[in-house]
Design a protein around this motif. Structure first.
Motif, mmCIF file in Angstrom:
data_model
loop_
_atom_site.group_PDB
_atom_site.id
_atom_site.type_symbol
_atom_site.label_atom_id
_atom_site.label_comp_id
_atom_site.label_asym_id
_atom_site.label_seq_id
_atom_site.Cartn_x
_atom_site.Cartn_y
_atom_site.Cartn_z
ATOM 1 N N UNK A 85 0.751 -1.347 0.290
ATOM 2 C CA UNK A 85 -0.053 -0.131 0.084
ATOM 3 C C UNK A 85 0.562 1.202 0.242
ATOM 4 N N UNK A 86 0.712 2.369 1.435
ATOM 5 C CA UNK A 86 1.327 3.291 0.705
ATOM 6 C C UNK A 86 1.888 3.500 2.343
ATOM 7 N N UNK A 87 2.583 2.222 2.573
ATOM 8 C CA UNK A 87 3.587 2.482 4.085
ATOM 9 C C UNK A 87 4.914 1.812 3.219
ATOM 10 N N UNK A 88 5.370 2.595 3.088
ATOM 11 C CA UNK A 88 7.303 2.848 2.817
ATOM 12 C C UNK A 88 8.313 1.882 3.011
ATOM 13 N N UNK A 89 7.677 1.969 4.371
ATOM 14 C CA UNK A 89 8.942 0.986 5.434
ATOM 15 C C UNK A 89 8.783 -0.623 4.379
ATOM 16 N N UNK A 90 7.346 -0.940 4.349
ATOM 17 C CA UNK A 90 6.799 -2.070 3.907
ATOM 18 C C UNK A 90 7.608 -2.205 2.639
ATOM 19 N N UNK A 91 7.018 -1.456 1.859
ATOM 20 C CA UNK A 91 7.482 -1.530 0.387
ATOM 21 C C UNK A 91 9.685 -1.242 0.123
ATOM 22 N N UNK A 92 9.923 -0.881 1.343
ATOM 23 C CA UNK A 92 11.733 -0.706 1.504
ATOM 24 C C UNK A 92 11.527 -2.404 1.604
#
Length: 467
Positions: free
Chosen positions: A368-375
């Motif tokens: 989603x828009x969760x940047x740490x998880x995207x990282x």
């Protein structure tokens, strides 16, 4: 599996270990220099293209370098097959240097066709960096091929991390010299490519590929050796030893030159005919190409995804952090990946890389828009790419004999580059008409054929065995 270097030593055998150590040290140094040259230009390439040609075509200009690297693999491979690694690598770096100069001229004249030509030729630096990993394998012992190839891949990390820090300095210095803004990094890239080319031209002696061919010819039964002497460019008996003077392996100076098997074809068609008959080589090429395709498709659209959920003031900072973590996943752990490739086997690490790519698509696609998880997803994406690249390249190199190896390796780089360029273009359309999660889903689906190929039993077969 028999290899070029598993035959017993003969009286004319050079000190292979010493040549290999020297080659690795040299390649490690030039990979850092070349990595700086590639990354310092790429870091500002899209911005420069946007100022000259407009934002709409900035991405196309940036991808021209990827296409250039893929297409340049064809002539570079032909030269390597006929004359050895050294002239091929030197040519690739020289073409990249010319490309950097043309980009600087395009920035000064604001001529868009010249910009695209310059970016296309600038891909020569990338082509040289990619071919260097294969140079590390030519004389490597079978049990250390993965580690030594991965060491050269890892050296790229130093250049990739250091280069963006030089971009601003290069721009400030060259602006004072009268060059347009953002042109300076490409001028510095050209200097770095020339430096790498000069170092290789001067020090990459004896040529590792020609030495491997000589060893293969010397270890073959006399009845199997060719009756026609090799052409001068492939007669490696004339190559000077590593430190000059007579070879240190106890070679007899008066020995007759070894007749080296002439390459059976340097073109892509000839390379494909070899790969078609070797399942292990097909798996190596597929692993490299599919891993690169998935990595580029997801990575290219991640900045766009971040831009959907963050303000403009924060986007560049977050993109820098996320992509830095991604690059660390690609390169920083490659020595570990190489060690696992030698320890567990090529196929096992390829499957492990596939598993990491699937995990990356799952994590990034559902972040989603969760940047740490995207990282985290982008780090897994880099690790998966590293597994398929290192293990696939190692498997490919040892699956074919030394006389056809350059052509097959060039074919692999061509397919990999075109796959990455196609993925970059298609991912933009998927992002525009669907969504980032859909892009990750399609990327995961693209891995499925590689899984089937990797799980398929492959008979063991010596690389020098003719079909």
């Amino acid at each position: 599996m028999a290899t070029d270097l598993t035959a017993p030593r003969t009286a004319a055998r050079p000190d292979v270990a010493s040549i290999q150590r020297r080659t690795l040290r040299l390649l490690f140094t030039t990979q850092i220099i070349g990595g700086i040259g590639v990354t310092i230009g790429i870091s500002v390439g899209a911005l420069l293209a946007a100022r000259i040609a407009g934002t709409a075509v900035a991405g196309v200009a940036q991808s021209a370098g990827v296409v250039g690297a893929a297409l340049l693999a064809v002539p570079v491979t032909r030269i390597i097959a006929r004359h050895g690694r050294r002239p091929g690598l030197v040519l690739a770096y020289a073409v990249g240097a010319v490309g950097g100069v043309l980009v600087v001229l395009a920035a000064a004249t604001r001529w868009v066709p010249l910009l695209f030509l310059g970016m296309l030729l600038f891909g020569g630096g990338t082509a040289a960096n990619l071919q260097a990993r294969y140079t590390a394998v030519d004389l490597a012992e079978p049990g250390r091929r993965g580690r030594q190839l991965s060491l050269i891949v890892w050296a790229t990390t130093i250049g990739a991390v250091a280069a963006p820090n030089f971009a601003a300095l290069a721009d400030r210095v060259t602006t004072g010299w009268g060059l347009p803004a953002l042109a300076g990094p490409f001028a510095f890239s050209s200097v770095a490519f020339v430096l790498a080319a000069v170092v290789l031209l001067w020090l990459l002696r004896p040529d590792p590929l020609l030495t491997a061919r000589r060893l293969a010819a010397a270890s073959a039964p006399a009845a199997d050796r060719p009756l026609v002497a090799a052409a001068p460019e492939t007669a490696v008996a004339a190559e000077a030893p590593a430190e000059g003077g007579p070879a240190r392996g106890g070679a007899a100076p008066a020995a007759a030159p070894v007749k080296v098997r002439a390459p059976r074809g340097a073109g892509m068609r000839a390379a494909w005919s070899v790969v078609r008959g070797r399942p292990a080589a097909r798996l190596g090429i597929a692993a490299v190409a599919v891993g690169h395709l998935v990595m580029v498709a997801v990575m290219a659209m991640t900045p766009v995804r971040l831009g959907e959920s963050h303000a403009d003031a924060d986007v560049l900072r977050l993109v820098g952090i996320v992509l830095s973590l991604h690059i660390a996943g690609m390169y920083a752990f490659s020595p570990v990946v190489g060690w696992l490739t030698d320890r567990l086997g090529r196929r096992a690490v390829i499957l492990g890389g596939v598993g990491l790519l699937l995990a990356a698509c799952a994590v990034a696609g559902t972040a989603g828009h969760h940047t740490p998880r995207l990282s985290v997803g982008l780090v897994l994406l880099g690790l998966g790419w590293s597994g398929t690249m290192v293990a696939g390249s190692t498997l490919l190199s040892e699956s074919v004999s030394a006389d056809v190896r350059p052509g097959v390796q060039g074919l692999s780089d061509l397919i990999m580059g075109l796959a990455g360029a196609g993925a970059a273009v298609i991912s933009g359309f998927v992002m525009q008409f669907a969504s980032y999660p859909v892009l990750n889903l399609l990327a995961a689906v693209a891995v499925v054929p590689l899984v089937a190929l990797a799980l398929r039993p492959v008979p063991t077969r010596a690389p020098d065995e003719e079909g």
